[in-house]
Design a protein around this motif. Sequence first.
Motif: not given
Length: 459
Positions: A17-27, A74-80, A104-110, A130-131
């Motif tokens: 299901i598309l949400d803001h966490d989708i790429f992390h769940r896919a990885l 395989p794992d990263y945190d764009e909020t840290d 590009s989504v992760a970089l935009t969040r950063v 991205i909201s």
Amino acid sequence: MFVLSDYDKSEQYEELILDHDIFHRALKGGAKRYHVKNESGESFDIKYLDNNDDIEPIDRYPKYVKGPFMAKYPDYDETDKETLYVGFFEGLDAAEFEEVNEYSVALTRVILSFTRLNVWFDDPRILWFISDNDRLHVVDRLPDLSEETTLYVQKQFRTGLEDRNFNRLNSTYAFHNVFFPQWMLNGKKLSDLKYVTMKTDSAGGIGAILAFHMRFEIAFSHFGLKLITTGDRVGKFSVNMMQKYFSLNLKADDANEKNTLMIENQLLLIKTKLVYTIKQSTDVSILAPGFRAEMDEYYEAIFEGRKVLGVLIRGTDYISSGLSGERLMATVPQMLPTIHQWIDEDGYDRIFLATEDDDILSQMKAEFGKKIVAVSQERHRVSDFKKGQIISELEKETIDPEKLDMMVEDTTINYFYALYLLSRCDSFICSGQCNGWDVVNDFNAGKFNRSYKFSVGVK
């Protein structure tokens, strides 16, 4: 990296299901492709491309450079923020993206969380991830913004190393430049660490090791870490030999496994803006005082106040390993017109020639005769090398292992004699980009009457 793809009705894939966490769940799920249910629009697929195998064009590297060539994340945190290199965005006021994908989504969040940059996309699908944000702009066509103050992230492969321009990269390298501290730490906490050590490839020459040692020292200081060596060698060089000839502090008595970070692949750090653009020079202070005094005495004895042109011409493994671009070396015939011109204009009494190639030495002696002065050293011919082979590999094949350390030390002394003597010449010409060019100019500190580096492989 996951990229967006059309919905493939012919295959059954796990649905997310598309949400803001989708790429992390896919990885975390580990699959290479997923169906994505988009409740606010048309469903689509996301497809995994391996950063090393599917994105990085491996054939662009010489054979002696061993992979992996790019981290896989395989794992990263764009909020840290503590483990992100947000300094990458310093001096910029905007970012433009040609493509919506995982990175590009992760970089935009950063960018939106930790900088004041405006972000531009020409693909409205970015709003799926991205909201709404006042600094996120979706347009029909990306604006023509200043190249000096804009990060432009393109679809076409580009590392930034091509011309040292890190304001224009593809998604993988833009992401790596910001997230590499997390790859480096590999789950460890910065607060638990005091030192960092690196696995150094035995193929590297002493010039490269010293030049990047200085850069790495500065880079790691950004994270509060001190660079040390935990073993008895740095690449093919013994620590005892390095500390004998160079002013290096390579050891720490209180270093242990808990407070020391081990980095296996220094290539992935060299390929970052932080490391690659550090301007710290390998100045003469890196030389042990006694070693430097010995070389000064040698220079004065050989040249006795004469006007000297320094010439560095790399051959042997620079040819056998198929280097290209800025590291493609000019040949003696290509360099001769410039050398003759400088002699005619400036009146040099001697040419100090530094080369490891016996054929090049013979060509230069045939042209200039007794004007040529060169350090006595072990030299090779291109015909000595197999295709793709480099000097360190040839040494292993041809030198008795029990005598290898002694031979490496002798070669290293001669190499630095050549570089240091070049740095004391009145002017300097080099056959192309190599670590010798950098070290000689660093040692000289801008005192050459004139200097020139050939770039026959650069259009």
